[in-house]
Design an enzyme around this catalytic site. Structure first.
Site, short mmCIF file in Angstrom:
data_model
loop_
_atom_site.label_atom_id
_atom_site.label_comp_id
_atom_site.label_asym_id
_atom_site.label_seq_id
_atom_site.Cartn_x
_atom_site.Cartn_y
_atom_site.Cartn_z
CG HIS A 91 48.14 5.15 0.26
ND1 HIS A 91 48.56 4.03 -0.41
CD2 HIS A 91 47.64 4.72 1.45
CE1 HIS A 91 48.31 2.96 0.33
NE2 HIS A 91 47.77 3.35 1.46
CG HIS A 116 44.28 13.68 -0.49
ND1 HIS A 116 43.04 13.63 0.11
CD2 HIS A 116 44.11 13.12 -1.72
CE1 HIS A 116 42.18 13.07 -0.72
NE2 HIS A 116 42.80 12.74 -1.84
#
Ligand SMILES: [Zn+2]
Length: 252
Positions: A91, A116
């Site tokens: 993802h 992230h």
């Protein structure tokens, strides 16, 4: 002729009713469902399998109508330099941060677990997306999260990203490790002003356990650095959610 009309009528009624029968076949098998950002996995479909994603305090939001709050203070980070540990989790590209670095909020330690990337940004500021946003995820002993969002604009090469931007793990479950020490403090903009509001994880299960801090000042990264990240993370930004009357406060 009358018989023909009745037959046609019958055919039309059957045709009109048919779609409602077909909907039963579209019930999602949540055991087999994989969430994502496109097609049958996109964020509209998250609601079918994750009830919290339909909550009233979801993230991201458009940051607009914020007001200064004199009770807020500068973010107090105590970050250590750590070795590079990147993973592609399917993802996003995530930097697993070695334990020992904290964000202190009202005297409570929130440990930096990971950061992230999203391309383009998840939050918008008065309706405007940035090409990239990083999320620094901190967790306290009670399991509450404090996430710091930093916007990237296109400009000069980013020296912090340069430590690993030529080695991004391209496919799901790929890793990149290096003994080079980096400090997440170098990801933050030099100006400490931020917006803050109560929200959620921006990915399933969308738990509403996050205090968000979105830095007001963007940092820069080169177009190549942003494009190289986007080539791996694609469009991994959830749609902007309703603020539903939540207050957005500013520290300046
Ligand atoms: Zn995120």
């Amino acid at each position: 002729m009358k018989t023909l009309h009745l037959l046609l009528l019958g055919f039309l009624v059957t045709s009109v009713l048919a779609p409602s029968c077909k909907e039963d076949e579209d019930v999602v098998d949540c055991d087999a469902y994989h969430w994502g950002y496109e097609g049958e996995e996109d964020d509209d479909t998250w609601l079918n399998c994750y009830a919290d994603c339909d909550g009233q305090s979801q993230s991201p939001i458009d940051i607009a109508g914020s007001s200064p709050d004199a009770a807020l203070a500068a973010l107090e980070t105590h970050y250590e330099a750590v070795p590079i540990e990147l993973i592609n989790n399917g993802h996003t590209v995530e930097f697993e941060y070695e334990a020992g670095s904290v964000l202190k909020l009202n005297g409570v330690d929130f440990t930096l677990a990971q950061f992230h990337f999203h391309t383009e940004s998840e939050h918008t500021i008065i309706g405007t997306h940035y090409p990239m946003e990083v999320h620094l995820v901190h967790k306290n002993a009670a399991g509450d999260l404090a996430v710091v969002g930093v916007m990237f604009e296109e400009g000069a090469e980013n020296a912090f990203l340069k430590n690993f931007s030529d080695h991004l793990p391209a496919s799901k479950d790929d890793h990149y490790s290096s003994s080079t020490l980096v400090n997440a403090g170098d990801l933050l903009p030099p100006v400490g002003a931020y917006y803050t509001y109560s929200g959620s994880l921006t990915t399933p299960p969308c738990s509403e356990i996050v205090t968000w801090f979105v830095m007001k000042t963007p940092v820069q990264a080169s177009s190549t650095q942003i494009q190289n990240m986007h080539a791996i993370t694609h469009d991994n930004n959830r749609s902007v959610q309703g603020a539903n009357g939540r207050a957005i406060k500013e520290y300046n």
